[in-house]
Design a protein around this motif. Structure first.
Motif, PDB file in Angstrom:
ATOM      1  N   MET B 125       0.853  -1.204   0.000  1.00  0.00           N
ATOM      2  CA  MET B 125       0.000   0.000   0.000  1.00  0.00           C
ATOM      3  C   MET B 125       0.880   1.242   0.000  1.00  0.00           C
ATOM      4  N   LEU B 147      -0.114  -6.114   1.833  1.00  0.00           N
ATOM      5  CA  LEU B 147      -1.237  -7.042   1.934  1.00  0.00           C
ATOM      6  C   LEU B 147      -0.927  -8.333   1.183  1.00  0.00           C
ATOM      7  N   ILE B 180      -0.439  -7.788   6.369  1.00  0.00           N
ATOM      8  CA  ILE B 180      -1.855  -8.016   6.671  1.00  0.00           C
ATOM      9  C   ILE B 180      -2.413  -8.991   5.641  1.00  0.00           C
ATOM     10  N   LEU B 182      -5.598 -10.627   3.813  1.00  0.00           N
ATOM     11  CA  LEU B 182      -7.001 -10.334   3.487  1.00  0.00           C
ATOM     12  C   LEU B 182      -7.440 -11.244   2.356  1.00  0.00           C
ATOM     13  N   ARG B 186     -12.534  -9.017   0.364  1.00  0.00           N
ATOM     14  CA  ARG B 186     -12.385  -7.965   1.377  1.00  0.00           C
ATOM     15  C   ARG B 186     -11.277  -6.997   0.968  1.00  0.00           C
ATOM     16  N   LEU B 190     -11.939  -3.010   0.716  1.00  0.00           N
ATOM     17  CA  LEU B 190     -11.169  -2.073   1.556  1.00  0.00           C
ATOM     18  C   LEU B 190     -10.318  -1.135   0.697  1.00  0.00           C
ATOM     19  N   TRP B 193     -12.145   1.741  -0.804  1.00  0.00           N
ATOM     20  CA  TRP B 193     -12.387   2.863   0.102  1.00  0.00           C
ATOM     21  C   TRP B 193     -11.137   3.672   0.417  1.00  0.00           C
ATOM     22  N   VAL B 194     -10.046   3.002   0.717  1.00  0.00           N
ATOM     23  CA  VAL B 194      -8.881   3.749   1.233  1.00  0.00           C
ATOM     24  C   VAL B 194      -7.895   4.149   0.160  1.00  0.00           C
ATOM     25  N   LEU B 197     -10.978   5.049  -4.119  1.00  0.00           N
ATOM     26  CA  LEU B 197     -11.849   6.231  -3.982  1.00  0.00           C
ATOM     27  C   LEU B 197     -11.035   7.528  -3.870  1.00  0.00           C
ATOM     28  N   PRO B 198     -10.043   7.605  -2.986  1.00  0.00           N
ATOM     29  CA  PRO B 198      -9.237   8.825  -2.950  1.00  0.00           C
ATOM     30  C   PRO B 198      -8.632   9.174  -4.314  1.00  0.00           C
ATOM     31  N   ILE B 252     -15.732   0.242  -6.437  1.00  0.00           N
ATOM     32  CA  ILE B 252     -15.397   1.656  -6.642  1.00  0.00           C
ATOM     33  C   ILE B 252     -16.662   2.475  -6.895  1.00  0.00           C
ATOM     34  N   SER B 255     -18.501   3.100  -3.672  1.00  0.00           N
ATOM     35  CA  SER B 255     -17.894   4.111  -2.794  1.00  0.00           C
ATOM     36  C   SER B 255     -18.082   5.515  -3.381  1.00  0.00           C
TER      37      SER B 255
END
Lengths: 294, 294
Positions: B125, B147, B180, B182, B186, B190, B193-194, B197-198, B252, B255
């Motif tokens: 990330m 991830l 992490i 996932l 999921r 996730l 969103w993080v 979307l930004p 996407i 969101s």
């Protein structure tokens, strides 16, 4: 120099930073301050943003050459109203408020008349998502724009006030600001786009994430710089931005609506060549950006 | 250690940064690379991200223990398809793609079988709005999440491939990443969103500003940190984000729609107490944020 006694009414983040910047850039006159929060006022004194803390702000204003109003827009409006009858020509009031239409309207009938103090509206385009004198910084304005809104009134203020205004206009240059003159209407439209829209957008995005993720330890460790940046302004205080929303409503609502429509357009074109065109437009805008300082 | 020969297919920003990070954190085996753009490949060699540049990427992959696929999602999908028949058990393919559903689906029938190479999906990330090996950085992943998406297939890959996967999972920890795990669904929700979307939000905002202000020298000098930050990702390349839009469309779009509704809600409540509630929710989210590194 005409400005020998400065009163800062509102010694929070911006007010205290102005005091620090003045000292850092060679101002040798007095700087006194007042704040509705005694703790803020005490911190402003401790960090050297002001040299004396007033207990009676009206009396302080009466004895000052320049009165800087710093705080939420409605607080500035209240001070403009309250101080007008007790000040006189040969004094200058200025401000750092984020909205200029409401402030210049309020000042119009109360300042820049034959026997009244002068008023020159100002707005440094700098800030932080955290408030308070503890976050003040002598370099906060370095590289930023400092907007001034001269009006028919300010152009005809009493010559003794005008001398103060002419000197005051030189200080942001010493803080390494770009001085830009904008009329109140254009100021409020431009600031809606480049400052207010980013703020309310970040607030909406951050509030949405707050509702979407009850277990924030699932989402925060994953997020990188994009999440951190796009939600930074989500920490901004309501107290400051309520007044901006109330006094620049139309321009802000127009920019928000335009963004909603743009997002819907992008959402409907996630798989069409229109997405490429949006990226190209965005790339183009960023190419016009000056490189960041440092 | 099992990993002695690494092939980086795609030596742009992320691929080259992985090479630099491996070297900076003590990897002593071989690192070879290939890129569709010879200039990128040359830069990756010059900065020391790879020690040899391949002319035949399939031959390189055949001779490597670990093959890292780095590039847009569709490019990764093509490589997964192309390499599966020429690799074998005792080799491991991994990736750094931003979408895991499409990639894991593609790998499912082609990897982690008795005689095939193993596949372990990964996703650091971290990134920048600028691409290319010239922007690569050994510290790009410092403090970021890395991830992994283990699947039924990856959990049952050939033991010789699994040994490579187990070692590969330790490298991001050395880069100071949080590991992490996932599942693919999921992960994609996730990341929508993080991260996604930004990105699309910043693109839409920046494209809107590009259209709104023909004379950018009116608006750019006024903008401060908020404008710079909220439009930074507007510089991101379409080539990378087209594939994300195509392969994570549903999450996407959901969101984006949620954000559109949230902005409309805020716009309709610029003068109501609901605005305060939105600021409080946003403030609350930011309070959960860990402080920035440094």
């Amino acid at each position: 120099m005409p400005i020998q006694r400065i009163a800062i009414l509102g010694t929070g983040l911006i007010g205290a930073s102005v005091g620090l910047a003045l000292r850092a850039h060679g101002y040798t006159g007095q700087i006194a301050g007042w704040d509705p929060d005694p703790a803020e006022l005490a911190i402003a004194g401790e960090i050297g943003a002001i040299e004396s803390a007033a207990t009676d702000p009206v009396d302080l204003a009466r004895k000052s050459d320049l009165i800087l109003l710093s705080g939420p827009v409605f607080t500035i409006l209240e001070w403009l109203d309250r101080l007008a009858p007790v000040l006189q020509s040969g004094q200058l009031v200025t401000d750092v408020g984020s909205v200029k239409g409401a402030i210049c309207n309020c000042a119009e009938s109360r300042y820049n008349l034959v026997h009244t103090a002068g008023f020159l509206a100002g707005h440094p385009m700098a800030g932080k998502e955290v408030s308070g004198a503890a976050n003040a910084d002598a370099n906060l304005f370095d590289g930023a724009a400092w907007l001034f809104t001269e009006t028919a009134g300010s152009r005809s203020m009493h010559p003794a006030s005008r001398a103060l205004a002419d000197e005051w206009r030189t200080w942001p240059t010493k803080f390494n600001c770009r001085i830009i003159d904008l009329d109140a209407t254009r100021h409020d439209v431009l600031c809606a786009w480049v400052s207010h829209l980013p703020q309310y957008l970040s607030t909406a995005l951050t509030a949405l994430l707050q509702d979407e993720f009850a277990a924030k330890d699932e989402v925060l460790p994953i997020g990188g710089r994009a999440l951190r940046e796009m939600t930074r302004l989500g920490a901004s205080p309501y107290s400051m931005w309520r007044d901006v929303a109330f006094t620049n409503t139309e321009a802000i609502a127009a920019s928000l609506l335009a963004l909603e429509q743009r997002l819907a357009h992008l959402r409907e074109n996630l798989k069409t060549p229109e997405l490429r065109d949006e990226f190209e437009r965005a790339n183009q805008f960023r190419l016009s950006f000056p490189p960041p300082k440092k």
